[in-house]
Design a protein around this motif. Structure first.
Motif, PDB file in Angstrom:
ATOM      1  N   LEU A   1       0.872  -1.175   0.000  1.00 37.26           N
ATOM      2  CA  LEU A   1       0.000   0.000   0.000  1.00 37.26           C
ATOM      3  C   LEU A   1       0.913   1.231   0.000  1.00 37.26           C
ATOM      4  O   LEU A   1       1.680   1.423   0.948  1.00 37.26           O
ATOM      5  N   ILE A   2       0.861   1.999  -1.079  1.00 35.25           N
ATOM      6  CA  ILE A   2       1.673   3.225  -1.128  1.00 35.25           C
ATOM      7  C   ILE A   2       0.736   4.427  -1.041  1.00 35.25           C
ATOM      8  O   ILE A   2      -0.078   4.660  -1.943  1.00 35.25           O
TER       9      ILE A   2
ATOM     10  N   THR B   1      -2.879   7.212  12.680  1.00 39.01           N
ATOM     11  CA  THR B   1      -3.891   6.553  13.523  1.00 39.01           C
ATOM     12  C   THR B   1      -4.247   5.159  12.980  1.00 39.01           C
ATOM     13  O   THR B   1      -4.811   4.348  13.676  1.00 39.01           O
ATOM     14  N   TYR B   2      -3.909   4.897  11.719  1.00 44.31           N
ATOM     15  CA  TYR B   2      -4.111   3.555  11.142  1.00 44.31           C
ATOM     16  C   TYR B   2      -2.825   2.722  11.241  1.00 44.31           C
ATOM     17  O   TYR B   2      -2.757   1.626  10.719  1.00 44.31           O
TER      18      TYR B   2
ATOM     19  N   SER C   1      -7.738  -2.210   3.104  1.00 39.55           N
ATOM     20  CA  SER C   1      -6.422  -2.615   2.595  1.00 39.55           C
ATOM     21  C   SER C   1      -5.591  -3.256   3.693  1.00 39.55           C
ATOM     22  O   SER C   1      -4.964  -4.299   3.485  1.00 39.55           O
ATOM     23  N   LEU C   2      -5.595  -2.630   4.864  1.00 44.37           N
ATOM     24  CA  LEU C   2      -4.793  -3.179   5.961  1.00 44.37           C
ATOM     25  C   LEU C   2      -5.334  -4.544   6.385  1.00 44.37           C
ATOM     26  O   LEU C   2      -4.573  -5.480   6.631  1.00 44.37           O
TER      27      LEU C   2
ATOM     28  N   HIS D   1       0.723  -3.922   2.920  1.00 42.83           N
ATOM     29  CA  HIS D   1       1.745  -3.426   3.826  1.00 42.83           C
ATOM     30  C   HIS D   1       2.143  -2.009   3.411  1.00 42.83           C
ATOM     31  O   HIS D   1       2.575  -1.804   2.277  1.00 42.83           O
ATOM     32  N   PRO D   2       2.000  -1.012   4.313  1.00 42.23           N
ATOM     33  CA  PRO D   2       2.332   0.365   3.926  1.00 42.23           C
ATOM     34  C   PRO D   2       3.820   0.533   3.609  1.00 42.23           C
ATOM     35  O   PRO D   2       4.669   0.097   4.389  1.00 42.23           O
TER      36      PRO D   2
END
Ligand SMILES: [Zn+2]
Length: 251
Positions: free
Chosen positions: A9-10, A33-34, A235-236, A241-242
């Motif tokens: 996840l970008i 916060t996420y 997504s999370l 993965h960020p």
């Protein structure tokens, strides 16, 4: 690009400059916060010819703090406007006037002018200790040979709305993936954006990459804010993965 078992996840925050300081800072906090603490933050050196960002030490310190905490700082145009650009031809009129509200700075600049602006931007970032490994053109619009110039100058990657373009030898090939992105200039645009992004996200969540591009005002609109919240949560939950563009292309 090789298939990776990891889904990415970008989130990129566009148009950071002294005038959008508070909005971008709110976005950074909102994302935290996420648990999203790695974003690509796109910084404009002299937004709309309003003077260098160096004039605002407070903003510079904030950006340095973001980098220190793991965010990536990306060079995003130089002026982010078309004040000194060539007159528009029919072929560039759509992009320059209708799609972007005259912000497509790198759409048709002469090569030497483009090189000078990239060098100035990079030198400015270097003077502040910001590593600009990537360059993203305003509104993602570039002359077709601009990626070659950016590669020559040693940038590691650039992006368009529909793809990520690694530029260093040995990096993986172009990755096609349409970015989620909102248009908030009018009510009908916000409504159409929400429909489009809902449809697009339905497709992206089945792939290994979700790109979400936010502009300074996006969280001000409840419709956008709600949808962004849903996209991030979903997504999370699905295991995305960020990460940042820089880390994505380098892996
Ligand atoms: Zn921009």
């Amino acid at each position: 690009m090789l298939e990776s078992p990891q889904k990415s996840l970008i989130v990129s925050l566009h148009d950071a400059h002294p005038g959008s300081h508070a909005q971008i800072a709110e976005q950074v906090e909102f994302l935290a916060t996420y648990g999203i603490t790695r974003c690509s933050i796109l910084v404009v050196p002299e937004f709309h010819h309003g003077g260098s960002l160096l004039k605002d030490r407070n903003f510079c310190d904030t950006v340095s703090g973001w980098q220190a905490r793991g965010h990536e700082i990306v060079l995003h145009g130089y002026f982010h406007d078309r004040r000194e650009s060539p007159p528009e031809k029919l072929s560039t009129l759509y992009c320059a006037r209708l799609y972007t509200n005259r912000e497509a700075e790198f759409l048709d600049l002469p090569k030497e002018t483009a090189r000078q602006r990239l060098e100035r931007g990079r030198a400015l970032f270097a003077s502040l200790g910001w590593r600009a490994t990537g360059f993203v053109a305003p509104a993602w619009l570039m002359a077709s040979d601009l990626p070659n110039l950016i590669a020559e100058m040693g940038f590691a990657y650039t992006t368009r709305v529909g793809e990520i373009i690694p530029l260093l030898p040995g990096l993986n090939r172009i990755k096609s993936s349409q970015s989620l992105c909102y248009s908030t200039r009018a009510g009908w645009r916000r409504f159409a954006s929400a429909l489009w992004n809902k449809y697009l996200y339905g497709r992206l969540r089945e792939t290994d990459l979700v790109r979400l591009s936010l502009h300074p005002r996006d969280l001000e609109f409840p419709l956008m804010r709600r949808q962004i919240d849903q996209i991030l949560r979903a997504s999370l939950k699905r295991g995305f993965h960020p990460t940042t563009y820089g880390d994505y292309v380098a892996r």
